[in-house]
Design a protein around this motif. Structure first.
Motif, short mmCIF file in Angstrom:
data_model
loop_
_atom_site.label_atom_id
_atom_site.label_comp_id
_atom_site.label_asym_id
_atom_site.label_seq_id
_atom_site.Cartn_x
_atom_site.Cartn_y
_atom_site.Cartn_z
N LEU A 80 -69.10 -65.12 29.81
CA LEU A 80 -67.80 -64.47 29.59
C LEU A 80 -67.97 -62.98 29.77
CD1 LEU A 80 -66.56 -66.09 26.24
CD2 LEU A 80 -65.74 -66.62 28.53
N LYS A 81 -66.94 -62.32 30.29
CA LYS A 81 -66.91 -60.86 30.30
C LYS A 81 -65.96 -60.39 29.21
CE LYS A 81 -65.03 -58.19 33.58
NZ LYS A 81 -64.87 -57.49 34.87
N LEU A 82 -66.53 -59.71 28.20
CA LEU A 82 -65.74 -59.24 27.08
C LEU A 82 -65.31 -57.81 27.31
CD1 LEU A 82 -67.88 -60.52 24.05
CD2 LEU A 82 -66.02 -61.72 25.25
N LEU A 83 -64.08 -57.50 26.96
CA LEU A 83 -63.58 -56.13 26.91
C LEU A 83 -63.52 -55.73 25.44
CD1 LEU A 83 -62.68 -54.49 29.49
CD2 LEU A 83 -62.83 -56.97 29.82
N ILE A 84 -64.39 -54.79 25.05
CA ILE A 84 -64.57 -54.44 23.64
C ILE A 84 -64.05 -53.03 23.37
CG2 ILE A 84 -66.30 -54.08 21.82
CD1 ILE A 84 -68.11 -56.05 23.42
N HIS A 85 -63.28 -52.89 22.30
CA HIS A 85 -62.83 -51.57 21.84
C HIS A 85 -63.94 -51.00 20.96
CE1 HIS A 85 -60.06 -48.81 19.43
NE2 HIS A 85 -60.06 -48.36 20.68
N LYS A 86 -64.65 -50.00 21.48
CA LYS A 86 -65.84 -49.50 20.79
C LYS A 86 -65.53 -48.88 19.44
CE LYS A 86 -67.10 -47.00 24.34
NZ LYS A 86 -67.89 -46.08 25.21
N ASN A 87 -64.42 -48.19 19.32
CA ASN A 87 -64.10 -47.50 18.06
C ASN A 87 -63.89 -48.47 16.90
OD1 ASN A 87 -64.20 -45.18 19.59
ND2 ASN A 87 -61.97 -44.97 19.77
N SER A 88 -63.19 -49.56 17.17
CA SER A 88 -62.91 -50.53 16.11
C SER A 88 -63.86 -51.72 16.13
CB SER A 88 -61.48 -51.04 16.23
OG SER A 88 -61.28 -51.69 17.49
N ARG A 139 -64.00 -54.40 18.11
CA ARG A 139 -63.31 -55.67 18.22
C ARG A 139 -63.17 -56.04 19.69
NH1 ARG A 139 -57.43 -54.98 19.03
NH2 ARG A 139 -56.95 -52.74 19.11
N VAL A 140 -63.13 -57.32 19.94
CA VAL A 140 -62.93 -57.82 21.30
C VAL A 140 -61.44 -57.79 21.61
CG1 VAL A 140 -63.15 -59.79 22.85
CG2 VAL A 140 -64.98 -59.27 21.23
N LEU A 141 -61.08 -57.09 22.67
CA LEU A 141 -59.68 -57.07 23.09
C LEU A 141 -59.32 -58.37 23.78
CD1 LEU A 141 -59.52 -53.43 24.48
CD2 LEU A 141 -58.83 -54.24 22.21
N TYR A 142 -60.14 -58.75 24.72
CA TYR A 142 -59.95 -60.03 25.40
C TYR A 142 -61.20 -60.35 26.21
CZ TYR A 142 -58.83 -57.31 29.66
OH TYR A 142 -58.87 -56.45 30.72
N ALA A 143 -61.25 -61.56 26.72
CA ALA A 143 -62.35 -62.00 27.59
C ALA A 143 -61.78 -62.43 28.92
CB ALA A 143 -63.12 -63.14 26.94
N GLU A 144 -62.51 -62.14 29.98
CA GLU A 144 -62.21 -62.69 31.29
C GLU A 144 -63.07 -63.94 31.45
OE1 GLU A 144 -62.60 -59.89 34.45
OE2 GLU A 144 -61.43 -58.34 33.43
N ALA A 145 -62.42 -65.08 31.65
CA ALA A 145 -63.14 -66.35 31.60
C ALA A 145 -62.83 -67.20 32.82
CB ALA A 145 -62.74 -67.11 30.34
N LEU A 156 -63.27 -64.35 18.95
CA LEU A 156 -64.26 -63.77 19.86
C LEU A 156 -65.03 -62.63 19.19
CD1 LEU A 156 -62.26 -63.74 23.22
CD2 LEU A 156 -63.79 -65.51 22.32
N THR A 157 -64.33 -61.82 18.40
CA THR A 157 -64.99 -60.74 17.67
C THR A 157 -65.97 -61.31 16.66
OG1 THR A 157 -63.13 -59.23 17.92
CG2 THR A 157 -64.63 -58.81 16.09
N ASP A 158 -65.56 -62.34 15.93
CA ASP A 158 -66.42 -62.94 14.90
C ASP A 158 -67.69 -63.53 15.51
OD1 ASP A 158 -64.51 -62.23 13.09
OD2 ASP A 158 -63.67 -64.24 12.86
N ILE A 205 -63.28 -48.26 25.89
CA ILE A 205 -63.46 -49.69 26.18
C ILE A 205 -64.83 -49.92 26.82
CG2 ILE A 205 -62.61 -51.64 27.51
CD1 ILE A 205 -59.85 -50.42 27.33
N GLU A 206 -65.51 -50.92 26.34
CA GLU A 206 -66.82 -51.30 26.86
C GLU A 206 -66.75 -52.72 27.43
OE1 GLU A 206 -71.18 -52.70 25.07
OE2 GLU A 206 -69.77 -51.59 23.81
N GLU A 207 -67.34 -52.90 28.60
CA GLU A 207 -67.45 -54.24 29.17
C GLU A 207 -68.81 -54.82 28.82
OE1 GLU A 207 -66.72 -54.46 33.31
OE2 GLU A 207 -64.63 -53.81 33.18
#
Length: 227
Positions: free
Chosen positions: A8-16, A18-24, A219-221, A193-195
């Motif tokens: 999976l490619k995760l798009l992560i909000h680094k500050n919080s 948390r996973v914003l979404y995944a490209e699947a 996904l964050t958990d 945002i981090e990939e």
């Protein structure tokens, strides 16, 4: 043969964090959709040692420990402890441990007119045979027809990238833009945002199943807080 690992490619909000979404790909979406085919007994078996809340794990263990002397002769504890999928199963990634009980079968009740007994027979689109009790020919109730065949295995089309939100909402990637997604998630800076590419195997599959029953940030958990 179905895969035992999916990326999976995760798009992560680094500050919080948390996973914003995944490209699947379809493999991950097929795995998610296949959760709905799991019998409750199979879900409890997979999660009872994973800190699952509630009383069902204790009930499961009590059935497991109960002597066969208390079980009716025409029944078996594995009908409850290791139930089979009750609908035709699609070929999906093997991301949950099992002993073959997750393979799709078509089950039906059968009635024997010779000895007037009804019993459960597990079959995969085949004709009923003889009665378990008197060995005479039986009639099958109901009669199932083979489903229409597909050139592609699983549940969803493969030539599509899917967007999977943190709460497991699934939609095709093309129906919304990246900017729209960021606005909906109240993310102001693209630089935050981090990939990250992650692999989902059986360990993560069980964790995801558990989180999907307890959380709205699955996904964050699984990929951030569980490491």
């Amino acid at each position: 043969m179905a895969d035992t690992q999916v990326s999976l490619k995760l798009l992560i909000h680094k500050n919080s964090q948390r996973v914003l979404y995944a490209e699947a790909s379809k493999k991950f979406v097929d795995f998610l959709f296949n959760i709905f085919t799991l019998p409750l007994g199979e879900v409890i078996r997979l999660l009872k040692d994973e800190g699952m809340v509630g009383c069902l794990p204790r009930l499961y263990n009590s059935i497991e420990k109960l002597s066969d002397a208390y079980i009716l002769s025409d029944q078996h504890k594995d009908f409850l402890l290791k139930p089979k999928v009750a609908i035709p199963g699609a070929q999906v990634p093997l991301l949950l441990p099992g002993d073959g009980s997750l393979k799709g079968t078509r089950s039906s009740y059968n009635f024997c007119f010779s000895c007037s007994r009804q019993f459960f027979r597990e079959k995969v689109y085949c004709e009923a045979g003889s009665c378990t009790y008197c060995r005479n020919e039986i009639n099958r109730l109901p009669s199932f027809k083979n489903p229409p065949s597909s050139s592609e295995e699983g549940y969803v089309e493969g030539m599509v990238t899917y967007l999977v939100l943190d709460d497991l909402e699934v939609k095709p990637m093309f129906i919304t833009s990246f900017v729209t997604l960021l606005n909906e998630m109240n993310v102001k800076e693209v630089g935050s945002i981090e990939e990250r590419v992650v692999d989902l195997g059986m360990h993560e599959g069980v964790k995801l199943l558990k989180a999907s029953l307890q959380s709205k940030t699955v996904l964050t958990d699984v990929f951030l807080r569980d490491h």
